[in-house]
Write an enzyme that holds these catalytic residues in place. Sequence first.
Site, PDB file in Angstrom:
ATOM      1  CB  SER A 142       2.437   8.260 -11.587  1.00  0.00           C
ATOM      2  OG  SER A 142       3.182   9.342 -11.780  1.00  0.00           O
ATOM      3  CE1 TYR A 155      -1.954  10.678  -9.799  1.00  0.00           C
ATOM      4  CE2 TYR A 155       0.421  10.902  -9.279  1.00  0.00           C
ATOM      5  CZ  TYR A 155      -0.684  10.682 -10.420  1.00  0.00           C
ATOM      6  OH  TYR A 155      -0.420  10.473 -11.670  1.00  0.00           O
TER       7      TYR A 155
END
Length: 263
Positions: A142, A155
């Site tokens: 990501s 995350y």
Amino acid sequence: MRVLVTGASAGIGGAICKRLARNAKRDGKTLQIAASEYAQTPDNDAIRIELEDMGAKVITPYADLSDPNGPTLLVETAAEEFGGLDAVVSNAGLVIPGLMKDLKVEDWDLVMNVNTRAGWLLGKAAYPHLKASKGAYLAIASMSGLGPHPDLGAYSPSKAACINVTAMMAMEWASDGIRCNSIAPGMIRTPFTANVYSNNELANARNDVVPLGRVGLPEDIADVAAFLLSDDARYVTGQNIVVDGGFASSILGHIPGRPSKKE
Ligand code: NAP
């Protein structure tokens, strides 16, 4: 190509499966694909039927990737069914929002285990098969792995580690002929982010901050994934390819009071 894709649902994983099936059909080849999921769901059946309609041989094994045995189970099931593996795509992931000061240890562990540890364990289990086939490993990381992403709990650290683990495997396995790369998607419309994009105002605000003028689609990621898994990328390893419409590179353009040229 014999490939295992995790998190092969409607989002990025599903789009990668479909792109690989379309490419195989175009090339007159049969894709053998393990489209794996967390659990047996209607989503999983839908993707299996779509892939079979495109001529692919499909299995849909499922496992909880937060369990350390999950990744090995998936790799062994796929390799046994197909007589080996040419590629593994570690795509499954999750986010549990939270602030660093409040985050629970169990939420940190779950996110790290699925987003980081499972990718390593998939690669580790697939290593002998990828060595035999001179295959490729791909992680879907990501842009949140490129820097701190506040409010998103573990995350951002999990995706930073995912990029690093992938590069580690790339360096250790290059001499075996295995290529390992990651993709860092930017803002992509998927079930993962559906809540945000159901709000039109928010969706438009997100489009406006992307230099290419729009939030991404799963297919934008799938096209790059197909390239990285193909022979066209035979000299590419240890890379993290940012696919975000230019968003991550745009930060310096937001500095207030940039000097302008004097007339
Ligand atoms: P998605 O459709 O929700 O896909 C995530 C997949 O991971 C789902 O199939 C989910 O299964 C699976 N998964 C979650 N926890 C699991 C577990 N413990 N065991 C096995 N599978 C598990 O979302 P997506 O947007 O396509 O995300 C795909 C990847 O792209 C993720 O790694 C995500 O971090 C990354 N990414 C997405 C964006 C974005 O804007 N969408 C941006 C950057 C990176 P269930 O559906 O059964 O929960």
